[in-house]
Design a protein around this motif. Structure first.
Motif, PDB file in Angstrom:
ATOM      1  N   GLU A 199       0.813  -1.213   0.000  1.00  0.00           N
ATOM      2  CA  GLU A 199       0.000   0.000   0.000  1.00  0.00           C
ATOM      3  C   GLU A 199       0.848   1.265   0.000  1.00  0.00           C
ATOM      4  O   GLU A 199       0.440   2.288  -0.548  1.00  0.00           O
ATOM      5  CB  GLU A 199      -0.925  -0.006   1.221  1.00  0.00           C
ATOM      6  CG  GLU A 199      -1.965  -1.127   1.210  1.00  0.00           C
ATOM      7  CD  GLU A 199      -2.864  -1.077   2.428  1.00  0.00           C
ATOM      8  OE1 GLU A 199      -2.622  -0.197   3.297  1.00  0.00           O
ATOM      9  OE2 GLU A 199      -3.787  -1.899   2.515  1.00  0.00           O
ATOM     10  N   ASN A 200       2.027   1.216   0.614  1.00  0.00           N
ATOM     11  CA  ASN A 200       2.868   2.412   0.679  1.00  0.00           C
ATOM     12  C   ASN A 200       3.670   2.649  -0.598  1.00  0.00           C
ATOM     13  O   ASN A 200       4.393   3.643  -0.695  1.00  0.00           O
ATOM     14  CB  ASN A 200       3.821   2.337   1.872  1.00  0.00           C
ATOM     15  CG  ASN A 200       4.737   1.130   1.802  1.00  0.00           C
ATOM     16  OD1 ASN A 200       4.606   0.264   0.934  1.00  0.00           O
ATOM     17  ND2 ASN A 200       5.660   1.065   2.744  1.00  0.00           N
ATOM     18  N   CYS A 201       3.558   1.750  -1.577  1.00  0.00           N
ATOM     19  CA  CYS A 201       4.217   1.933  -2.875  1.00  0.00           C
ATOM     20  C   CYS A 201       3.335   1.300  -3.953  1.00  0.00           C
ATOM     21  O   CYS A 201       3.645   0.224  -4.476  1.00  0.00           O
ATOM     22  CB  CYS A 201       5.609   1.315  -2.867  1.00  0.00           C
ATOM     23  SG  CYS A 201       6.607   1.702  -4.321  1.00  0.00           S
ATOM     24  N   PRO A 202       2.225   1.935  -4.305  1.00  0.00           N
ATOM     25  CA  PRO A 202       1.260   1.298  -5.212  1.00  0.00           C
ATOM     26  C   PRO A 202       1.746   1.134  -6.640  1.00  0.00           C
ATOM     27  O   PRO A 202       1.169   0.344  -7.390  1.00  0.00           O
ATOM     28  CB  PRO A 202       0.053   2.252  -5.157  1.00  0.00           C
ATOM     29  CG  PRO A 202       0.620   3.570  -4.750  1.00  0.00           C
ATOM     30  CD  PRO A 202       1.775   3.263  -3.844  1.00  0.00           C
ATOM     31  N   ASP A 203       2.793   1.849  -7.057  1.00  0.00           N
ATOM     32  CA  ASP A 203       3.283   1.732  -8.423  1.00  0.00           C
ATOM     33  C   ASP A 203       4.491   0.807  -8.545  1.00  0.00           C
ATOM     34  O   ASP A 203       5.203   0.831  -9.551  1.00  0.00           O
ATOM     35  CB  ASP A 203       3.642   3.110  -8.965  1.00  0.00           C
ATOM     36  CG  ASP A 203       4.660   3.828  -8.088  1.00  0.00           C
ATOM     37  OD1 ASP A 203       4.833   3.411  -6.933  1.00  0.00           O
ATOM     38  OD2 ASP A 203       5.274   4.804  -8.570  1.00  0.00           O
ATOM     39  N   LEU A 204       4.741  -0.027  -7.545  1.00  0.00           N
ATOM     40  CA  LEU A 204       5.859  -0.960  -7.588  1.00  0.00           C
ATOM     41  C   LEU A 204       5.629  -2.012  -8.669  1.00  0.00           C
ATOM     42  O   LEU A 204       4.608  -2.712  -8.647  1.00  0.00           O
ATOM     43  CB  LEU A 204       6.023  -1.638  -6.223  1.00  0.00           C
ATOM     44  CG  LEU A 204       7.210  -2.592  -6.078  1.00  0.00           C
ATOM     45  CD1 LEU A 204       8.506  -1.811  -5.929  1.00  0.00           C
ATOM     46  CD2 LEU A 204       7.027  -3.520  -4.876  1.00  0.00           C
ATOM     47  N   PRO A 205       6.546  -2.182  -9.642  1.00  0.00           N
ATOM     48  CA  PRO A 205       6.383  -3.220 -10.681  1.00  0.00           C
ATOM     49  C   PRO A 205       6.668  -4.599 -10.101  1.00  0.00           C
ATOM     50  O   PRO A 205       7.819  -4.967  -9.870  1.00  0.00           O
ATOM     51  CB  PRO A 205       7.406  -2.820 -11.742  1.00  0.00           C
ATOM     52  CG  PRO A 205       8.436  -2.021 -11.019  1.00  0.00           C
ATOM     53  CD  PRO A 205       7.732  -1.335  -9.890  1.00  0.00           C
ATOM     54  N   LEU A 206       5.624  -5.383  -9.878  1.00  0.00           N
ATOM     55  CA  LEU A 206       5.726  -6.660  -9.166  1.00  0.00           C
ATOM     56  C   LEU A 206       5.313  -7.808 -10.069  1.00  0.00           C
ATOM     57  O   LEU A 206       4.309  -7.722 -10.782  1.00  0.00           O
ATOM     58  CB  LEU A 206       4.850  -6.631  -7.915  1.00  0.00           C
ATOM     59  CG  LEU A 206       4.810  -7.902  -7.083  1.00  0.00           C
ATOM     60  CD1 LEU A 206       6.178  -8.227  -6.497  1.00  0.00           C
ATOM     61  CD2 LEU A 206       3.772  -7.782  -5.970  1.00  0.00           C
ATOM     62  N   VAL A 207       6.074  -8.906 -10.005  1.00  0.00           N
ATOM     63  CA  VAL A 207       5.766 -10.139 -10.727  1.00  0.00           C
ATOM     64  C   VAL A 207       5.673 -11.264  -9.710  1.00  0.00           C
ATOM     65  O   VAL A 207       6.697 -11.791  -9.264  1.00  0.00           O
ATOM     66  CB  VAL A 207       6.841 -10.463 -11.784  1.00  0.00           C
ATOM     67  CG1 VAL A 207       6.465 -11.739 -12.540  1.00  0.00           C
ATOM     68  CG2 VAL A 207       7.023  -9.313 -12.750  1.00  0.00           C
ATOM     69  N   PRO A 208       4.466 -11.674  -9.299  1.00  0.00           N
ATOM     70  CA  PRO A 208       4.328 -12.852  -8.420  1.00  0.00           C
ATOM     71  C   PRO A 208       4.488 -14.127  -9.257  1.00  0.00           C
ATOM     72  O   PRO A 208       3.640 -14.456 -10.081  1.00  0.00           O
ATOM     73  CB  PRO A 208       2.914 -12.718  -7.856  1.00  0.00           C
ATOM     74  CG  PRO A 208       2.430 -11.358  -8.280  1.00  0.00           C
ATOM     75  CD  PRO A 208       3.178 -11.014  -9.516  1.00  0.00           C
ATOM     76  N   LEU A 209       5.566 -14.827  -9.062  1.00  0.00           N
ATOM     77  CA  LEU A 209       5.864 -16.002  -9.885  1.00  0.00           C
ATOM     78  C   LEU A 209       4.970 -17.175  -9.491  1.00  0.00           C
ATOM     79  O   LEU A 209       4.853 -17.490  -8.297  1.00  0.00           O
ATOM     80  CB  LEU A 209       7.334 -16.381  -9.730  1.00  0.00           C
ATOM     81  CG  LEU A 209       8.335 -15.346 -10.250  1.00  0.00           C
ATOM     82  CD1 LEU A 209       9.751 -15.725  -9.840  1.00  0.00           C
ATOM     83  CD2 LEU A 209       8.239 -15.212 -11.760  1.00  0.00           C
ATOM     84  N   PRO A 210       4.322 -17.846 -10.456  1.00  0.00           N
ATOM     85  CA  PRO A 210       3.432 -18.964 -10.138  1.00  0.00           C
ATOM     86  C   PRO A 210       4.195 -20.139  -9.532  1.00  0.00           C
ATOM     87  O   PRO A 210       5.321 -20.451  -9.943  1.00  0.00           O
ATOM     88  CB  PRO A 210       2.835 -19.342 -11.496  1.00  0.00           C
ATOM     89  CG  PRO A 210       3.079 -18.161 -12.372  1.00  0.00           C
ATOM     90  CD  PRO A 210       4.324 -17.522 -11.894  1.00  0.00           C
ATOM     91  N   ARG A 211       3.576 -20.742  -8.536  1.00  0.00           N
ATOM     92  CA  ARG A 211       4.112 -21.939  -7.871  1.00  0.00           C
ATOM     93  C   ARG A 211       5.522 -21.711  -7.316  1.00  0.00           C
ATOM     94  O   ARG A 211       6.372 -22.592  -7.330  1.00  0.00           O
ATOM     95  CB  ARG A 211       4.099 -23.131  -8.811  1.00  0.00           C
ATOM     96  CG  ARG A 211       2.685 -23.598  -9.161  1.00  0.00           C
ATOM     97  CD  ARG A 211       2.696 -24.743 -10.162  1.00  0.00           C
ATOM     98  NE  ARG A 211       1.357 -25.256 -10.357  1.00  0.00           N
ATOM     99  CZ  ARG A 211       0.445 -24.699 -11.142  1.00  0.00           C
ATOM    100  NH1 ARG A 211       0.750 -23.599 -11.819  1.00  0.00           N
ATOM    101  NH2 ARG A 211      -0.761 -25.225 -11.278  1.00  0.00           N
TER     102      ARG A 211
END
Length: 715
Positions: free
Chosen positions: A133-145
């Protein structure tokens, strides 16, 4: 014979039955294995792994066969933004992080060096990770499994696969980084542009394991790996070769170390080891202090010459390091500014142009030399001051009183301009000398690797220093050690003198009200100058804006004075306070924290003196607090502070400093005899000359004794 014939017939029947049975069993096992392989292949395709058929090619895995992660805020690239097409397509940085560090370490990386990259950045975490929430523009990739368990081997390989599949044709370089590393992006860009990205490259700090792991990592004698902490740089060609074989590399892990297995995979399928370069230990720098790394003094040669710094375990130190690096950039820009001003100054002399007219000088019709107003904040500065050529004779005194003496620096500092001619070296001067020495040694060793030698500093024997209106002049006598390690090895002690002039970069003024700066209209800026700023009233902003004037004039300075005895000194202080503050109606208040003195019976006299001043200036705020117990300056100041508000502006008064300054001023007023002043100066110079003579004599004696001892040993 009959018995023999019977046994041979039984063998023929048994052999035929065994063959039929073996064929049947083999067919059943073959069907089972084939079905199992089909089932495993389908599961791998659903989980995002390339199928076995894709290992025969080096092209990216088809998107339809990959389970795409739910990415957030990934950088958008246009179709024409390809390799070598723009300055923003040099490197793609993949940062491995964890869910618990997204709002701290990852946020700090993204808000500091992550925004200054000559490329793009993305953060790779576990499947359940979400944007903080404190960095809403963070480019994040949640890797599957993928989870956040350690070691992060699957996370690392999956990240490389994602980077290749989505950005393989967009960037020249790919950087694998941790969330506790700091990257100097300008130096990274210069370094990567000096290397051919079309070749397979695997760049990092080479390692073979520590002493306990040596021989247990399944590495050959000529194999190594790039340590993951300081960062690993892969060229596009290297990533193209290893991505199709990531499944095999993950299935054949020999250790629990992620960086070791990545190096093994690169060695096997790209055919290259990590860079065997000793210089990488300083370029990609790892500090072994753990959590205490980069928490102390940052003015160190390791910090200044590195591209990456690892580890930085807490996010506040990441911001602190980033601010320090930005300060170094500001210094570089100011140095370039001084060089340009010197070029302008030299050209004006060659063209016989008057410096007084340079502010409005036009290079051609309607083309001014400085396109901004001389009184605006973007004006580059006065060339007559900033453009003076470099040298120790920049300042030329016109009369004898303008001659600036040199301060002698050894283990102590000797100065004629100070109250105490011999004193310890102050911290600011010591820090400045260390900065000078570090920069000089970096300049000396700039090309040392190519020449096969290195020069190390051992100590500064002595030096001279002075500050004039243009800058600071420094002369140092350094004891150095010259080491030649290429060819015939040589180690020699040498002494060198350094003559250095540090030029001032101009006066900058920033007006602050309630902790925030304010800007005025351009017309007001044109009419303001440094001179009229100093002619205003005490803490007066001299602004035409009535609102700003009222804000400044409402500020009250609260003087807090701890006092015990010393009636005469306090009487002089009240006279000064009356002349400076009360007679000019300044916004000040005086609070005296008064204690009974053990020997002097002046408590009532002091109170009467304060009451007389209050009666004379009825509108003035002068208060007294009677302290109890034994006098302590710290306790008295604490009592005074507790009576103030949180937003109050406080001024603490120490009588000791005041008394010394007044005594010195009184001595100066009484010294009307110029001959006495000259005698003092001559005497001080004689002391310095005598000191130099004794010091050099002692050094000569030490040298003679040393040569005598060497001669005795040889005999």
């Amino acid at each position: 014979m009959g018995e023999v014939t019977y046994r041979s017939a039984m063998r023929k029947r048994r052999g035929l039955a065994s063959a039929v049975l073996g064929l049947t069993v083999g067919l059943v096992f073959g069907l089972l294995i084939g079905g199992y392989r089909i089932l495993v292949s389908n599961n791998l395709q659903r989980s995002g792994w390339p199928s076995s058929s894709s290992f025969s090619t080096v092209s990216p895995t088809p998107r339809s066969l990959i389970l795409e992660p739910t990415v957030r805020n990934m950088p958008k690239l246009s179709d024409d933004e390809r390799i070598n097409s723009s300055s923003g397509s040099l490197v793609f940085v993949g940062v491995m992080t964890a869910k618990k560090y997204l709002d701290t370490r990852a946020k700090a990386v993204y808000e500091t060096w992550g925004k200054e990259l000559p490329g793009k950045i993305a953060f790779f975490s576990s499947e359940s990770s979400t944007v903080p929430e404190n960095c809403p523009d963070l480019p994040l990739v949640p890797l599957p499994r993928v989870d956040d368990s350690y070691p992060p081997q699957k996370k690392s390989f999956m990240m490389l696969q994602y980077m290749w599949n989505h950005y393989g044709d967009r960037f020249e370089w790919f950087f694998r980084a941790d969330d506790d590393v700091y990257v100097r992006t300008d130096r990274l860009e210069n370094f990567l542009r000096s290397v051919d990205s079309r070749k397979p490259m695997y760049i990092g700090q080479a390692g073979r394991g520590n002493s306990e792991e040596f021989g247990l990592l399944s590495l050959e004698y000529d194999e190594n790996f790039c340590m993951g902490g300081p960062g690993v740089i892969l060229s596009r060609e290297t990533l193209r070769r290893i991505v199709p074989h990531i499944k095999y590399c993950l299935k054949h892990l020999y250790t629990t170390h992620e960086d070791v297995e990545l190096g093994r995979c690169v060695q096997k399928y790209a055919g290259i080891p990590c860079t065997w370069s000793y210089e990488m230990q300083s370029i990609l720098y790892h500090n072994s202090s753990g959590d205490q790394a980069f928490t102390g003094n940052l003015k160190r040669k390791e910090v200044h010459r590195a591209i990456t710094l690892h580890p930085i375990k807490t996010s506040p130190y990441m911001y602190r390091l980033h601010n320090y690096m930005r300060g170094l950039k500001v210094q570089d820009v100011q140095q370039e500014k001084i060089k340009l001003q010197r070029d302008i100054y030299t050209m004006t002399k060659e063209l016989n142009i008057n410096l007084d007219h340079l502010k409005y000088y036009q290079v051609a019709d309607a083309v001014p030399l400085f396109p901004v107003n001389p009184y605006s904040e973007n004006y580059p500065g006065d060339t007559e001051i900033l453009g003076v050529p470099l040298g120790l004779r920049t300042f030329k005194p016109t009369i004898s009183d303008e001659v600036i003496p040199w301060d002698f620096i050894s283990k102590s500092e000797y100065s004629l301009a100070d109250f105490n001619p011999r004193r310890r070296i102050h911290s600011d001067i010591k820090e400045g000398l260390e900065d000078i020495t570090r920069e000089v040694m970096a300049s000396i060793n700039a090309c040392s690797r190519q020449r096969g030698r290195v020069v190390d500093e051992r100590s500064a024997l002595y030096g001279y220093r002075r500050v004039n209106s243009y800058g600071a002049d420094t002369i140092l006598d350094l004891l150095l050690v010259y080491r030649k390690y290429r060819g015939k090895k040589v180690t020699l002690p040498v002494r060198r003198h350094i003559y250095l002039h540090q030029h001032f970069t101009g006066l900058e003024i920033r007006e602050v009200i309630n902790g925030e700066g304010f800007k005025e209209d351009d017309q007001e800026n044109e009419e303001r100058s440094v001179q009229n700023l100093s002619h205003g009233r005490f803490l007066d902003s001299n602004s035409k804006s009535q609102k700003n004037v009222n804000i400044v004039q409402k500020k009250i300075i609260h003087f807090i004075l701890p006092l015990s005895g010393r009636y005469e000194v306090f009487q002089r202080f009240l006279q000064n306070y009356e002349e400076v503050c009360l007679m000019t109606n300044e916004k000040t208040e005086l609070l005296v924290v008064l204690y009974q003195h053990k020997l002097e019976d002046t408590l009532n006299k002091t109170i009467d003196l304060i009451e007389q001043l209050k009666y004379k200036y009825r509108s003035a705020s002068i208060n007294v607090i009677l302290g109890s117990g034994e006098f302590s300056r710290a306790n008295a100041l604490h009592e005074g502070v507790t009576k103030m508000k949180d937003e109050s502006l406080l001024f603490f008064i120490d009588f000791l400093v005041n008394t010394i300054q007044r005594s010195f001023m009184k001595v100066q007023r009484n010294m009307t005899n110029m001959l006495l002043r000259k005698l003092l100066v001559i005497g001080g110079n004689l002391v310095l000359v005598l000191y130099h003579y004794i010091r050099r004599t002692m050094m000569s004696l030490v040298g003679l004794i040393y040569r005598f001892e060497v001669g005795v040993k040889r005999m």
